[in-house]
Scaffold this motif. Structure first.
Motif, PDB file in Angstrom:
ATOM      1  N   LEU A 216       0.831  -1.200   0.000  1.00 45.29           N
ATOM      2  CA  LEU A 216       0.000   0.000   0.000  1.00 45.29           C
ATOM      3  C   LEU A 216       0.865   1.249   0.000  1.00 45.29           C
ATOM      4  CD1 LEU A 216      -2.718   1.391   0.121  1.00 45.29           C
ATOM      5  CD2 LEU A 216      -2.708   1.097   2.603  1.00 45.29           C
ATOM      6  N   ALA A 219       1.942   1.759  -3.410  1.00 46.20           N
ATOM      7  CA  ALA A 219       0.821   2.214  -4.228  1.00 46.20           C
ATOM      8  C   ALA A 219       0.557   3.705  -4.018  1.00 46.20           C
ATOM      9  CB  ALA A 219      -0.431   1.407  -3.886  1.00 46.20           C
ATOM     10  N   ARG A 220       0.654   4.155  -2.789  1.00 49.97           N
ATOM     11  CA  ARG A 220       0.397   5.565  -2.484  1.00 49.97           C
ATOM     12  C   ARG A 220       1.398   6.492  -3.169  1.00 49.97           C
ATOM     13  NH1 ARG A 220      -0.706   4.830   4.038  1.00 49.97           N
ATOM     14  NH2 ARG A 220      -2.983   4.495   3.913  1.00 49.97           N
ATOM     15  N   ARG A 233      -3.530  -6.291  -6.074  1.00 49.36           N
ATOM     16  CA  ARG A 233      -4.945  -6.052  -5.795  1.00 49.36           C
ATOM     17  C   ARG A 233      -5.709  -7.363  -5.664  1.00 49.36           C
ATOM     18  NH1 ARG A 233      -9.892  -4.681  -8.922  1.00 49.36           N
ATOM     19  NH2 ARG A 233     -11.030  -3.114  -7.725  1.00 49.36           N
ATOM     20  N   ALA A 236      -4.532  -9.312  -2.494  1.00 51.76           N
ATOM     21  CA  ALA A 236      -4.982  -8.678  -1.252  1.00 51.76           C
ATOM     22  C   ALA A 236      -6.422  -9.066  -0.930  1.00 51.76           C
ATOM     23  CB  ALA A 236      -4.858  -7.161  -1.356  1.00 51.76           C
ATOM     24  N   LEU A 267      -7.057  -1.516   5.410  1.00 49.46           N
ATOM     25  CA  LEU A 267      -5.911  -1.752   4.542  1.00 49.46           C
ATOM     26  C   LEU A 267      -6.347  -2.473   3.267  1.00 49.46           C
ATOM     27  CD1 LEU A 267      -2.908  -2.123   3.790  1.00 49.46           C
ATOM     28  CD2 LEU A 267      -2.832  -4.053   5.375  1.00 49.46           C
ATOM     29  N   GLU A 270      -8.549  -0.102   0.988  1.00 53.37           N
ATOM     30  CA  GLU A 270      -7.810   1.004   0.388  1.00 53.37           C
ATOM     31  C   GLU A 270      -6.916   0.489  -0.734  1.00 53.37           C
ATOM     32  OE1 GLU A 270      -4.548   4.536   1.299  1.00 53.37           O
ATOM     33  OE2 GLU A 270      -5.495   3.504   2.989  1.00 53.37           O
ATOM     34  N   LEU A 271      -6.281  -0.644  -0.498  1.00 52.89           N
ATOM     35  CA  LEU A 271      -5.443  -1.237  -1.534  1.00 52.89           C
ATOM     36  C   LEU A 271      -6.293  -1.643  -2.736  1.00 52.89           C
ATOM     37  CD1 LEU A 271      -2.451  -1.934  -1.910  1.00 52.89           C
ATOM     38  CD2 LEU A 271      -2.942  -4.210  -1.029  1.00 52.89           C
ATOM     39  N   SER A 274      -7.537   1.724  -4.497  1.00 53.60           N
ATOM     40  CA  SER A 274      -6.502   2.592  -5.060  1.00 53.60           C
ATOM     41  C   SER A 274      -5.798   1.965  -6.256  1.00 53.60           C
ATOM     42  CB  SER A 274      -5.475   2.953  -3.980  1.00 53.60           C
ATOM     43  OG  SER A 274      -4.776   1.801  -3.538  1.00 53.60           O
TER      44      SER A 274
END
Length: 315
Positions: A216, A219-220, A233, A236, A267, A270-271, A274
Motif C-alpha cells: 500500500l 501504491a500511495r 490487488r 490482497a 488496509l 484502500e489497496l 486505489s
C-alpha cells in the motif's frame, strides 16, 4: 482446543467454487478476475488473453488451460469457439452465487455496531465414517456460514444463522442433525468462544498487515507497475476473503479491544480501490492483444460498487 481451519478448508463461494489454497490457485484467480473486471458481461474472453493475464501471477499456460477446463466442467464457466480459438465466460446462472460472495466480502468486518444478544447458534450432526466426503462438505459449508467446531460434531456461531444452517444441511442431505439457538451457561468448563483460537487469528491478521502494508505504501507513491498492481490487488482481496472462513465477524463483546480486524479491513479496501485503475489497465492491455474490441469493455469494481451490487441482490 478449537479445531483450527486452514486455507485448504475455506470455500471460495459457499463451497461450490474451488477452495482457497496456500499459493496460487488458477481456478480461484480466474473466478476472481472475471468477477472484478468482467462483471455482468455476456461476451466471452479469448483463452489466449486469459493465459497472458495469469502469467502475471506466475501461472503457466498448461495450468491456466487446465483450470479453464475444470471450471467449465464444474458448470461455472461456459466456452465457445471462433475458428480455432476458444473463448470463455461466466455461466449466467451462477451470478447470484457470485453476488452472495461479494456481499460477504463487503460486509465482513464492517458491522461494528451489530448487536449481539448473548446467544449462540449450535449445529450438531453425526455423519458415519463411510460418508467422509459428506462430512468434509458439511464442515466446509459451515465454516463459510461463520460456524466453528466446538467439538467435531458440534459447531457454533454467535449470530442467528440457523435458517442458513438448516437449509444447507438439507441441501447436503444430512440425515442426523440438530440446530438450536441457546445461551451457554457461564459455569460451563468449555465456552463457545473457545471454538476460535483468538491468538492464532491475531497472528494471521498481523501477518496480512505485514504483507500488504508495504505494498500500500508503494501504491500511495505510485511505485507499482500495472502488472504489479493487478497482482497485488487480486491477492490482497483473496487473502482478505480467507478471513471470512476463519472467524464469523465476532461481536465486540467477545473480542479484545485492540482486535486488528478493523485495521486490516481498511488496509484491504484502500489497496483494492486505489489499485483499481492500474489493474484494469493491465487487464485491458493484455486482452487488447487478442481482442481489441473486448478490451474496451473491461471495468473494475470498487468496494462501493460491490456494496451496491449486494444491495441490488436484495431488490
Amino acid at each position: 482446543m478449537p479445531v483450527v481451519a486452514t486455507r485448504d478448508d475455506i470455500a471460495f463461494v459457499d463451497g461450490e467454487l474451488p477452495r482457497a489454497q496456500v499459493g496460487t490457485n488458477p481456478q480461484h484467480l480466474l473466478v476472481t478476475l472475471f468477477g472484478d473486471y468482467w462483471h455482468g458481461r455476456t461476451e466471452h474472453l479469448p483463452s489466449a488473453a486469459l493465459v497472458e493475464i495469469l502469467a502475471d501471477f506466475g501461472v503457466s499456460e498448461p495450468s491456466t488451460r487446465a483450470a479453464l477446463n475444470r471450471l467449465t466442467k464444474r458448470g461455472l464457466f461456459v466456452s465457445s469457439k471462433r475458428g480455432r480459438n476458444t473463448y470463455y465466460g461466466t455461466e449466467p446462472s451462477k451470478l447470484p452465487l457470485l453476488l452472495s460472495t461479494f456481499r460477504r466480502i463487503v460486509e465482513f468486518g464492517g458491522q461494528r455496531s451489530r448487536p449481539w444478544d448473548g446467544h449462540w447458534t449450535l449445529v450438531a450432526f453425526s455423519i458415519p465414517e463411510s460418508q467422509r466426503q459428506l462430512r468434509h462438505s458439511v464442515r466446509t459449508h459451515l465454516r463459510w456460514l461463520g460456524f466453528a467446531a466446538l467439538y467435531d460434531g458440534l459447531w457454533c456461531s454467535p449470530w442467528p444463522d440457523q435458517d442458513a444452517a438448516i437449509e444447507k444441511l438439507s441441501e447436503l442431505c444430512v440425515a442426523s442433525s440438530t440446530v438450536m439457538r441457546a445461551e451457554i451457561d457461564e459455569r460451563s468448563i468449555v465456552q463457545a468462544l473457545s471454538a476460535w483460537d483468538l491468538g492464532a487469528l491475531t497472528d494471521s491478521y498481523e501477518a496480512y498487515g505485514a504483507e500488504f502494508a508495504p505494498i500500500l505504501a508503494d501504491a500511495r507513491r505510485g511505485a507499482l507497475t500495472t502488472s504489479e498492481a493487478l497482482v497485488a490487488r487480486t491477492k490482497a482481496m483473496d487473502e482478505w476473503r480467507v478471513f471470512i472462513g476463519l472467524e464469523p465477524d465476532l461481536p465486540a463483546e467477545l473480542i479484545p479491544p485492540d482486535w486488528p480486524r478493523a485495521r486490516m479491513r481498511e488496509l484491504a479496501f484502500e489497496l483494492h480501490d486505489s489499485l483499481a485503475p492500474a489493474a484494469q489497465a493491465r487487464c485491458a492491455q493484455l486482452i487488447a492483444k487478442h481482442a481489441p474490441e473486448l478490451a474496451l469493455l473491461v471495468t473494475h469494481q470498487t468496494a462501493a460498487d460491490l456494496a451496491r451490487l449486494s444491495l441490488d441482490d436484495h431488490r
